[in-house]
Design a protein around this motif. Structure first.
Motif, PDB file in Angstrom:
ATOM      1  N   CYS A 161      -9.611  -0.466   4.867  1.00 45.77           N
ATOM      2  CA  CYS A 161      -9.170  -0.445   3.462  1.00 45.77           C
ATOM      3  C   CYS A 161     -10.325  -0.868   2.584  1.00 45.77           C
ATOM      4  O   CYS A 161     -11.095  -1.777   2.928  1.00 45.77           O
ATOM      5  CB  CYS A 161      -7.983  -1.384   3.260  1.00 45.77           C
ATOM      6  SG  CYS A 161      -7.458  -1.497   1.542  1.00 45.77           S
ATOM      7  N   VAL A 162     -10.428  -0.248   1.419  1.00 44.46           N
ATOM      8  CA  VAL A 162     -11.498  -0.554   0.467  1.00 44.46           C
ATOM      9  C   VAL A 162     -11.421  -2.015   0.009  1.00 44.46           C
ATOM     10  O   VAL A 162     -12.420  -2.588  -0.415  1.00 44.46           O
ATOM     11  CB  VAL A 162     -11.426   0.434  -0.729  1.00 44.46           C
ATOM     12  CG1 VAL A 162     -10.204   0.146  -1.600  1.00 44.46           C
ATOM     13  CG2 VAL A 162     -12.687   0.458  -1.547  1.00 44.46           C
ATOM     14  N   CYS A 163     -10.251  -2.636   0.159  1.00 43.31           N
ATOM     15  CA  CYS A 163     -10.170  -4.043  -0.233  1.00 43.31           C
ATOM     16  C   CYS A 163     -10.512  -4.969   0.932  1.00 43.31           C
ATOM     17  O   CYS A 163     -10.009  -6.095   1.015  1.00 43.31           O
ATOM     18  CB  CYS A 163      -8.856  -4.375  -0.926  1.00 43.31           C
ATOM     19  SG  CYS A 163      -7.437  -3.628  -0.199  1.00 43.31           S
ATOM     20  N   TYR A 190      -7.293   4.566   1.204  1.00 45.10           N
ATOM     21  CA  TYR A 190      -6.668   5.191   0.018  1.00 45.10           C
ATOM     22  C   TYR A 190      -6.787   6.707   0.042  1.00 45.10           C
ATOM     23  O   TYR A 190      -6.146   7.404  -0.748  1.00 45.10           O
ATOM     24  CB  TYR A 190      -7.221   4.603  -1.299  1.00 45.10           C
ATOM     25  CG  TYR A 190      -8.666   4.879  -1.618  1.00 45.10           C
ATOM     26  CD1 TYR A 190      -9.019   6.004  -2.356  1.00 45.10           C
ATOM     27  CD2 TYR A 190      -9.667   4.002  -1.222  1.00 45.10           C
ATOM     28  CE1 TYR A 190     -10.343   6.253  -2.670  1.00 45.10           C
ATOM     29  CE2 TYR A 190     -10.988   4.241  -1.521  1.00 45.10           C
ATOM     30  CZ  TYR A 190     -11.327   5.369  -2.237  1.00 45.10           C
ATOM     31  OH  TYR A 190     -12.637   5.615  -2.543  1.00 45.10           O
ATOM     32  N   TYR A 193       0.857  -1.189   0.000  1.00 48.38           N
ATOM     33  CA  TYR A 193       0.000   0.000   0.000  1.00 48.38           C
ATOM     34  C   TYR A 193       0.890   1.235   0.000  1.00 48.38           C
ATOM     35  O   TYR A 193       0.777   2.113   0.850  1.00 48.38           O
ATOM     36  CB  TYR A 193      -0.957  -0.031   1.208  1.00 48.38           C
ATOM     37  CG  TYR A 193      -1.876  -1.222   1.163  1.00 48.38           C
ATOM     38  CD1 TYR A 193      -3.077  -1.164   0.466  1.00 48.38           C
ATOM     39  CD2 TYR A 193      -1.518  -2.416   1.772  1.00 48.38           C
ATOM     40  CE1 TYR A 193      -3.910  -2.261   0.394  1.00 48.38           C
ATOM     41  CE2 TYR A 193      -2.346  -3.525   1.704  1.00 48.38           C
ATOM     42  CZ  TYR A 193      -3.545  -3.440   1.013  1.00 48.38           C
ATOM     43  OH  TYR A 193      -4.362  -4.531   0.941  1.00 48.38           O
TER      44      TYR A 193
HETATM   45 MO   LIG Z   1      -6.409   0.524   0.762  1.00 44.79          MO
END
Ligand SMILES: [Mo]
Ligand SMILES: Nc1nc2c(c(=O)[nH]1)N[C@H]1C(S)=C(S)[C@@H](COP(=O)(O)O)O[C@H]1N2
Length: 205
Positions: free
Chosen positions: A61-63, A148, A14
């Motif tokens: 986190c978006v993931c 992010y 990241y």
């Molecule tokens: Mo992320």
């Protein structure tokens, strides 16, 4: 110390623009520019002399993973009060130190909600300065937004009236505003999946 920290997804994955080889904090400055009355260039020591806060808050986190950690730093509001933001309804563009090979990482967030949510300029986590790959010497975290939107290795904060696409918004279909959404996330510090039932900062666990 963060529970199950050894299971945390690797920070170097990241750091899209690459991890700076080293950062000399005697030369590093946080520049605060744009639509402010007093542009600033703050040294690491000057930031350490501002009122310090420690907060246990969850990063998402978006993931689809998340981690609650003890973050230490100064409130974004402390720095922006010094700079004097000219009006309401503006954005904050963050730019990283970057690397000569891959350039910089940027992300723009709405400023007023970040201030209302006590966004934190973090210099330490788990009782020690941020490791280089986790954003040394400073990173901004608005805990209502996905990771992010939180720039590690921060160098410039620009107050602006223009929303700009960041790397991820431009490259993928990540939402433009970055609000954490209700979904099932892998919770690193609980070593379990949990359903988040409302948008925004995760405070239930
Ligand atoms: Mo992320
Ligand atoms: N400079 C920089 N900051 C960044 C990124 C990046 O690629 N470059 N990735 C973001 C993403 S997508 C996440 S999830 C978090 C991860 O932070 P961590 O290293 O504490 O896990 O860093 C964010 N900040």
């Amino acid at each position: 110390m963060t529970n199950y920290i050894e299971k945390k997804p690797k920070s170097k994955n990241y750091y899209q623009e690459g991890i700076p080889e080293s950062v000399d904090v005697t030369n590093w400055r946080l520049r605060v520019t744009g639509m402010v009355n007093n542009p600033l260039s703050l040294s690491y020591d000057e930031i350490m002399q501002l009122p310090q806060v420690q907060q246990d808050r969850r990063m998402v986190c978006v993931c689809l993973w998340s981690i609650r950690r003890p973050w230490k730093g100064v409130l974004l509001s402390s720095v922006l009060e010094l700079a004097g933001v000219r009006e309401k309804g503006l954005y904050l563009k963050q730019t990283s130190i970057g690397t000569p090979e891959k350039g910089v990482y940027t992300s723009t967030i709405p400023l007023d909600p970040a201030l209302e949510r006590d966004a934190l300029l973090c210099h330490s986590v788990d009782g020690a300065p941020l490791p280089l790959e986790q954003g040394y010497p400073l990173r901004l975290i608005d805990f209502g937004l996905y990771g992010y939107k939180s720039v590690k290795g921060l160098r410039i904060l620009e107050v602006t009236d223009k929303f700009e696409l960041g790397l991820w918004e431009a490259r993928s279909n990540y939402g433009l505003d970055g609000t954490i959404l209700p979904k099932v996330y892998w919770v690193v510090d609980l070593h379990a999946n949990r359903f988040v039932d409302k948008p925004g900062e995760v405070t239930d666990f």
